[in-house]
Design an enzyme around this catalytic site. Structure first.
Site, mmCIF file in Angstrom:
data_model
loop_
_atom_site.group_PDB
_atom_site.id
_atom_site.type_symbol
_atom_site.label_atom_id
_atom_site.label_comp_id
_atom_site.label_asym_id
_atom_site.label_seq_id
_atom_site.Cartn_x
_atom_site.Cartn_y
_atom_site.Cartn_z
ATOM 1 N N HIS A 12 3.599 -7.718 1.900
ATOM 2 C CA HIS A 12 2.178 -7.365 2.116
ATOM 3 C C HIS A 12 1.642 -6.384 1.073
ATOM 4 O O HIS A 12 0.661 -5.678 1.324
ATOM 5 C CB HIS A 12 2.003 -6.794 3.530
ATOM 6 C CG HIS A 12 2.703 -5.487 3.758
ATOM 7 N ND1 HIS A 12 3.204 -5.126 4.993
ATOM 8 C CD2 HIS A 12 2.984 -4.444 2.940
ATOM 9 C CE1 HIS A 12 3.752 -3.923 4.909
ATOM 10 N NE2 HIS A 12 3.636 -3.497 3.666
ATOM 11 N N HIS A 59 -0.061 1.848 7.632
ATOM 12 C CA HIS A 59 0.382 2.827 6.643
ATOM 13 C C HIS A 59 -0.509 4.067 6.724
ATOM 14 O O HIS A 59 -1.252 4.378 5.787
ATOM 15 C CB HIS A 59 0.331 2.233 5.241
ATOM 16 C CG HIS A 59 1.148 0.985 5.057
ATOM 17 N ND1 HIS A 59 0.786 -0.238 5.557
ATOM 18 C CD2 HIS A 59 2.319 0.781 4.408
ATOM 19 C CE1 HIS A 59 1.704 -1.145 5.229
ATOM 20 N NE2 HIS A 59 2.642 -0.557 4.534
ATOM 21 N N HIS A 193 12.122 -2.456 -1.417
ATOM 22 C CA HIS A 193 11.320 -1.549 -2.235
ATOM 23 C C HIS A 193 11.483 -0.113 -1.772
ATOM 24 O O HIS A 193 11.769 0.140 -0.616
ATOM 25 C CB HIS A 193 9.845 -1.938 -2.332
ATOM 26 C CG HIS A 193 9.034 -1.979 -1.061
ATOM 27 N ND1 HIS A 193 9.376 -2.706 0.059
ATOM 28 C CD2 HIS A 193 7.840 -1.409 -0.748
ATOM 29 C CE1 HIS A 193 8.436 -2.589 0.984
ATOM 30 N NE2 HIS A 193 7.496 -1.792 0.532
ATOM 31 N N GLU A 240 10.948 -2.224 6.307
ATOM 32 C CA GLU A 240 9.867 -3.095 6.811
ATOM 33 C C GLU A 240 10.408 -4.462 7.237
ATOM 34 O O GLU A 240 9.795 -5.155 8.050
ATOM 35 C CB GLU A 240 8.784 -3.285 5.730
ATOM 36 C CG GLU A 240 7.954 -2.029 5.479
ATOM 37 C CD GLU A 240 6.872 -2.210 4.418
ATOM 38 O OE1 GLU A 240 5.991 -1.351 4.329
ATOM 39 O OE2 GLU A 240 6.899 -3.209 3.663
HETATM 40 C C1 DHB Z 1 3.706 -1.015 -2.141
HETATM 41 C C2 DHB Z 1 4.362 -1.787 -1.209
HETATM 42 C C3 DHB Z 1 4.130 -1.618 0.147
HETATM 43 O O1 DHB Z 1 4.748 -2.326 1.138
HETATM 44 C C4 DHB Z 1 3.197 -0.698 0.576
HETATM 45 O O2 DHB Z 1 2.934 -0.635 1.877
HETATM 46 C C5 DHB Z 1 2.543 0.104 -0.349
HETATM 47 C C6 DHB Z 1 2.804 -0.053 -1.710
HETATM 48 C C7 DHB Z 1 3.950 -1.187 -3.602
HETATM 49 O O3 DHB Z 1 4.835 -1.939 -3.996
HETATM 50 O O4 DHB Z 1 3.224 -0.603 -4.391
HETATM 51 FE FE FE Z 2 4.227 -1.550 3.250
#
Ligand code: DHB
Ligand code: FE
Length: 279
Positions: A12, A59, A193, A240
């Site tokens: 997302h 978030h 990530h 996540e």
């Molecule tokens: C990014 C990824 C995410 O899942 C998020 O909530 C905010 C930023 C990113 O890769 O920049």
């Molecule tokens: Fe996220």
């Protein structure tokens, strides 16, 4: 009766939303990522879901540190795109299904899962980016959406096991709703990530590809991954991925994998995407 026909998993990343909103999808950086959703856009037009139960995480847009529900179900008539600091995304308002959402709340809570009932909530990129990836840029979203927010932002997150079992309770809830409805369950977020600290920028392709390969046939096994392994292997935001397990738990034991896509990078993240159909 209502029935769950399919599940969708997708990342997302907020930058994906910005790329769509600013008309950058054909740029060399983005084109290969969006190509992974070409099949999905056709597929969903044929599937015609009437309601999407959309598992995502907020978030700090709707919930601040003042209030952090582990699981929150959106029971409102509609949900506005949240202002995430640059103004709300120029996407349609999200229309809910209060009747089905309330039924799910009563069924799942009586089935021993504690849900927070939310009657007013804005929805951020966690929910709107998956809608944009699957539906493009329509005037109005073509189906109703029940937002289901999971806390994966503030420690402690729910375990993958609990998410998987919650998915099964969700299946029982939907199947006991006394209206013919084609319902899909989406699990969003991930893949690996990490946005913070010394390991910021971490992407673990081996972990991601293994996870993607196992969702259809080994949700049970994935549900046993402890949260600390997500953090170690997939980075602090890789947690996540437990949201995908709610989607998997809501589907039948046997599913057909219709589509699998993996792409690195999009912003700081690996993008993963699956389409599973109930058999
Ligand atoms: C990014 C990824 C995410 O899942 C998020 O909530 C905010 C930023 C990113 O890769 O920049
Ligand atoms: Fe996220």
């Amino acid at each position: 009766m209502a029935r769950i026909t399919a599940g969708v998993a997708t990342s997302h990343v907020p930058a994906i939303g910005a790329a769509i909103d600013l008309g950058k999808t054909k740029e060399p950086y983005w084109a290969p990522m969006f190509a992974g959703y070409d099949y999905s856009k056709q597929w969903i037009v044929e599937q015609k879901p009437e309601v999407i139960f959309l598992v995502y995480n907020d978030h700090a847009s709707a919930f601040s540190l003042d209030l952090v529900p582990t699981f929150a179900i959106g029971c409102a008539d509609e949900f506005q795109p949240a202002d995430e600091g640059w103004g709300p995304r120029p996407v349609p308002v999200v229309k809910g299904h209060p009747e089905l959402a309330s039924h799910i709340a009563q069924s799942v809570i009586q089935d021993d899962f504690d849900l927070t009932v939310v009657n007013r909530m804005d929805v951020d990129h966690g929910l709107t980016v998956p809608l944009s990836l699957m539906f493009g840029q329509p005037e109005a979203w073509p189906c109703l959406v029940i937002p289901f927010a999971v806390n994966v932002v503030l420690y402690p997150p729910p375990s993958g096991r609990r998410c998987y079992e919650l998915g099964k309770a969700l299946r029982r809830a939907v199947e006991s709703f006394d209206q013919d409805l084609n319902v899909q369950v989406w699990g969003t977020g991930g893949m690996s990530h990490q946005l913070q600290g010394p390991r910021a920028g971490l992407i673990n392709q081996d972990f991601d590809r293994d996870f993607l390969a196992r969702v259809a046939g080994d949700g049970e096994g994935l549900s046993r991954i402890p949260h600390i392994d997500y953090v170690r292997e997939a980075g602090s935001e890789g947690i996540e991925l437990v949201m995908w397990l709610i989607m998997r738990g809501a589907l039948n034991d046997q599913v057909r994998e219709k589509h699998r896509f993996y792409h690195v990078p999009a912003s700081n993240t690996a993008v993963g995407h699956l389409i599973l159909e109930n058999t």
